[in-house]
Design an enzyme around this catalytic site. Structure first.
Site, short mmCIF file in Angstrom:
data_model
loop_
_atom_site.label_atom_id
_atom_site.label_comp_id
_atom_site.label_asym_id
_atom_site.label_seq_id
_atom_site.Cartn_x
_atom_site.Cartn_y
_atom_site.Cartn_z
N GLU A 255 0.80 -1.23 0.00
CA GLU A 255 0.00 0.00 0.00
C GLU A 255 0.83 1.28 0.00
O GLU A 255 0.52 2.21 0.74
CB GLU A 255 -0.92 -0.04 1.23
N HIS A 279 -8.24 -3.79 -1.21
CA HIS A 279 -7.48 -3.93 0.04
C HIS A 279 -6.39 -2.85 0.15
O HIS A 279 -6.32 -2.12 1.15
CB HIS A 279 -6.85 -5.33 0.11
N GLU A 280 -5.59 -2.73 -0.88
CA GLU A 280 -4.48 -1.76 -0.80
C GLU A 280 -5.01 -0.33 -0.75
O GLU A 280 -4.46 0.53 -0.04
CB GLU A 280 -3.51 -1.93 -1.97
N HIS A 283 -6.03 0.65 2.71
CA HIS A 283 -4.90 1.06 3.55
C HIS A 283 -4.68 2.58 3.53
O HIS A 283 -3.99 3.10 4.41
CB HIS A 283 -3.61 0.37 3.11
N GLU A 302 -3.81 -4.34 9.36
CA GLU A 302 -4.36 -5.32 8.43
C GLU A 302 -5.79 -5.75 8.75
O GLU A 302 -6.59 -5.96 7.84
CB GLU A 302 -3.43 -6.55 8.34
N ASP A 361 8.84 -9.85 10.46
CA ASP A 361 8.23 -10.54 9.32
C ASP A 361 7.75 -11.95 9.72
O ASP A 361 6.78 -12.46 9.16
CB ASP A 361 9.28 -10.64 8.20
N TYR A 369 -4.82 -10.30 9.82
CA TYR A 369 -5.83 -10.05 8.79
C TYR A 369 -7.19 -10.61 9.19
O TYR A 369 -8.18 -9.89 9.27
CB TYR A 369 -5.41 -10.73 7.47
N1 BES Z 1 0.88 -4.53 3.78
C1 BES Z 1 0.62 -5.79 3.19
C2 BES Z 1 1.84 -6.46 2.65
C3 BES Z 1 2.90 -6.76 3.69
C4 BES Z 1 2.58 -7.35 4.88
C5 BES Z 1 4.22 -6.47 3.43
C6 BES Z 1 3.57 -7.60 5.82
C7 BES Z 1 5.21 -6.72 4.35
C8 BES Z 1 4.88 -7.29 5.57
C9 BES Z 1 -0.43 -5.68 2.07
O1 BES Z 1 -1.40 -4.71 2.29
C10 BES Z 1 -1.15 -6.98 2.01
O2 BES Z 1 -1.79 -7.31 2.95
N2 BES Z 1 -1.03 -7.70 0.90
C11 BES Z 1 -1.68 -8.98 0.69
C12 BES Z 1 -2.91 -8.86 -0.15
C13 BES Z 1 -4.19 -8.67 0.54
C14 BES Z 1 -5.33 -8.73 -0.45
C15 BES Z 1 -4.43 -9.57 1.70
C16 BES Z 1 -0.72 -9.87 -0.05
O3 BES Z 1 0.36 -9.41 -0.40
O4 BES Z 1 -1.05 -11.01 -0.33
ZN ZN Z 2 -2.74 -5.20 3.83
#
Ligand code: BES
Ligand code: ZN
Length: 599
Positions: A255, A279-280, A283, A302, A361, A369
């Site tokens: 995002e 989703h993005e 954010h 999230e 991480d 989520y």
């Molecule tokens: N912010 C996250 C991606 C992220 C999370 C990067 C943790 C680094 C550490 C992003 O908004 C996200 O949640 N992406 C998901 C997609 C979403 C539809 C659930 C993904 O990448 O799958």
């Molecule tokens: Zn996200």
């Protein structure tokens, strides 16, 4: 206090960054200067985070050199401490990135779609920005920024800021982000990019050959922004654009403000995977406007975003759509809880995390989520939608451009909503106890009941015992129904049964990455070696971790599969971004002969 940053903002906090960098695509290095304006409140130094950076010098606002020291390296990188005379409120750090800068993925032309030019993208979340900019790398610290970036003149640069829509003649670009954002949202991409508008405030960047296809797929972007604004107030970031990156991007989406970074695996040809953009976009409120103060509070980013995402897609695509995605998310949640429960950190299935001493991480799972979403849905059901919407809108306004902890949230919601509405809810258990509380709402979907009915009719290749695949009633099924079908195939299918499915439904040839990945997972689990060529093709091109993890995991369930996993990974690994490499290395017990991702 943020356990994942060396910064001491209570003594000296950066408020504005001026970045002046050159991107050397051939050397795969970024070098230049980061100049900070500081707000000081005592102390005689300022501390930044770095990871693998070469610090060539530090100077003060008047150009005089400032003495600095580097701390011992660890999982957080190295602290850069700069001594400050009284009154000094500006520092310039001259630096260069190291060979294993974790945020950066440098792609050779053959790793891109168009195959002609190299590509670079950054990924900041959670604590990777420090590997390409010396910075106070905590989501609790917010800065504005401007940047001057030079790249080879045949390439274009874009950032999480105001962006060009055309290539410049000399490879020089200027960017501004006037809103105070946390460091993990600073982002850069460089490549042979084109742009196409999808509306007055929205548009798509992609490699040239992909721009039209991407713009068609994401045609609903402008409507998504309108729907989001109607729900929770004005979009505060100016433009909302998306860049479709090459397939090695390790996430579905990221995002970055003004410019979501996205995987090309959402380009399915039928607009069926665009909820990721919802989703993005969401954010832009939950996460970018109101930010988790530390990674222990990640669910604030999230969980709220998944809830908001569902509200956008429900408004645009209806209740059936939402029921389906809710059920899929709930299935993911139950699986994640089971995995965490039997793992090294069973406490990780609480919403509030304790990630001190670990790479954040590792704790960022579906819990934030889907359990976060489940909590907000439960509260919504208790107070009613209109009341909950009013609360959320006020929440985003009240904490706009601030970073907050879980405690700040619980205090606020108790005072503003749960108390006045006399809501009967054990919030403390939801926040701090592992597992899923018994009062969680279990979602269901009529569309999936249709799928379940057909699944139970299937004769598994033995027509005498039931209906052959070709006679199942699958007409008009959408992507989610196929995913549900594939997730719920009976276990232990034979080669003949897998043949029957693939010959009838052509999963191996599906242009939809979600369907293909769900199918390939079954192939790996059932040792269906006929599909291993397709599996290898998928794993060597796609670097999205959400697909890689279940696929490698499924291979690991048999000896033959494990062998295949090792062989495929040896070829695929050089194509993956560091965050995927770290995860899969650990899963496979991979030992690289020459060390990587250390400095
Ligand atoms: N912010 C996250 C991606 C992220 C999370 C990067 C943790 C680094 C550490 C992003 O908004 C996200 O949640 N992406 C998901 C997609 C979403 C539809 C659930 C993904 O990448 O799958
Ligand atoms: Zn996200």
């Amino acid at each position: 206090m943020d356990p994942h940053s060396h910064a001491r903002p209570e003594e000296a906090a950066a408020t504005h960054l001026s970045l002046d960098i050159h991107v050397d695509m051939a050397k795969q290095q970024i070098n230049g200067t980061a100049t900070y304006e500081l707000k000081r409140q005592g102390g005689d130094s300022v501390v930044f985070d770095t990871y693998g950076l070469t610090i060539e010098g530090v100077s003060l606002g008047d150009g005089s050199p400032a003495p600095f020291t580097m701390g011992a390296p660890g999982i957080l990188g190295q602290a850069l401490q700069v001594a400050l005379p009284p009154g000094a409120d500006k520092v310039t750090i001259k630096y260069a990135t190291g060979p294993n800068a974790k945020a950066l993925q440098w792609l050779r032309p053959e790793q891109t779609g168009d195959k002609k030019h190299p590509f670079l993208f950054t990924q900041g979340e959670a604590i990777l920005t420090r590997s390409w900019i010396p910075i106070q790398d905590s989501p609790g610290i917010r800065i504005t920024y401007d940047a001057h970036v030079t790249v080879p003149p045949e390439l274009m640069a874009v950032m999480s800021a105001t962006n060009p829509q055309e290539r410049s003649s000399d490879g020089s670009y200027r960017f501004r982000m006037d809103k105070a954002i946390p460091s993990y949202l600073i982002a850069l991409a460089v490549g042979d990019l084109g742009f196409k508008a999808t509306g007055k405030r929205t548009g798509v960047y992609a490699e040239r050959g992909m721009v039209d296809t991407a713009a068609w797929e994401l045609a609903d972007m402008e409507k998504m922004v309108e729907v989001a604004e109607k729900l929770y107030g004005p979009y505060r970031w100016g433009r909302y654009d998306v860049i479709i990156l090459p397939p090695s991007f390790p996430f579905g989406g990221m995002e970055n403000p003004c410019l979501t970074f996205a995987t090309p695996t959402i380009i399915a040809g039928d607009r069926s995977l665009t909820s990721l953009i919802a989703h993005e976009l969401a954010h832009s409120w939950s996460g970018n406007l109101v930010t988790n103060a530390t990674w222990n509070d990640f669910w604030l980013n999230e969980g709220f975003t998944v809830y908001f995402e569902h509200r956008i897609t429900e408004a645009l695509y209806g209740k059936d759509y939402n029921d389906m995605t809710s059920v899929l998310g709930y299935q993911d949640l139950l699986q994640t809880i089971a995995e965490i429960d039997s793992g090294k950190h069973p406490e990780d299935s609480a919403l509030r995390l304790d990630l001190a001493g670990r790479d954040p991480d590792d704790g960022m799972t579906d819990i934030a989520y889907e359990k976060g979403y489940a909590l907000l849905r439960l509260i919504e059901s208790k107070v009613g939608r209109p009341r909950f919407d009013a609360f959320l809108r006020n929440y985003f306004d009240h904490f706009a451009f601030r970073s907050i902890t879980t405690d700040t949230f619980t205090t606020y919601i108790r005072k503003e909503l749960l108390g006045p509405e006399r809501v009967d809810l054990d919030l403390a258990a939801w926040i701090d106890k592992p597992g899923l509380p018994a009062d969680a709402i279990v979602p269901s979907s009529e569309k999936f009941a249709e799928v379940d009915a057909q699944l139970s009719r299937w004769s598994k290749g033995a027509p005498a015992k039931g209906t052959p695949a070709k006679d199942l009633d699958t007409q008009g099924w959408n992507t989610f129904q196929w995913i549900h079908f594939l997730r719920h195939l009976p276990q232990g299918l034979s080669g003949r049964e897998m043949d029957e499915l693939d010959n009838t439904f052509h999963f191996s040839k599906s242009g939809n990455a979600e369907i293909q990945a769900a199918w390939l997972e079954q192939c790996a689990r059932n040792g269906y070696t006929k599909a291993f060529g397709t599996l290898e093709g998928f794993l060597t091109t796609v670097g999205r971790r959400k697909f890689l993890v279940p696929l490698y995991q499924a291979l690991l369930t048999s000896d033959k599969g494990r062998e295949a996993a090792m062989e495929i990974y040896a070829k695929a690994r050089p194509n993956y971004h560091s965050v995927s490499v770290r995860t899969i290395d650990e899963m496979l017990g991979w030992k690289e002969s020459k060390p990587t991702h250390i400095f």
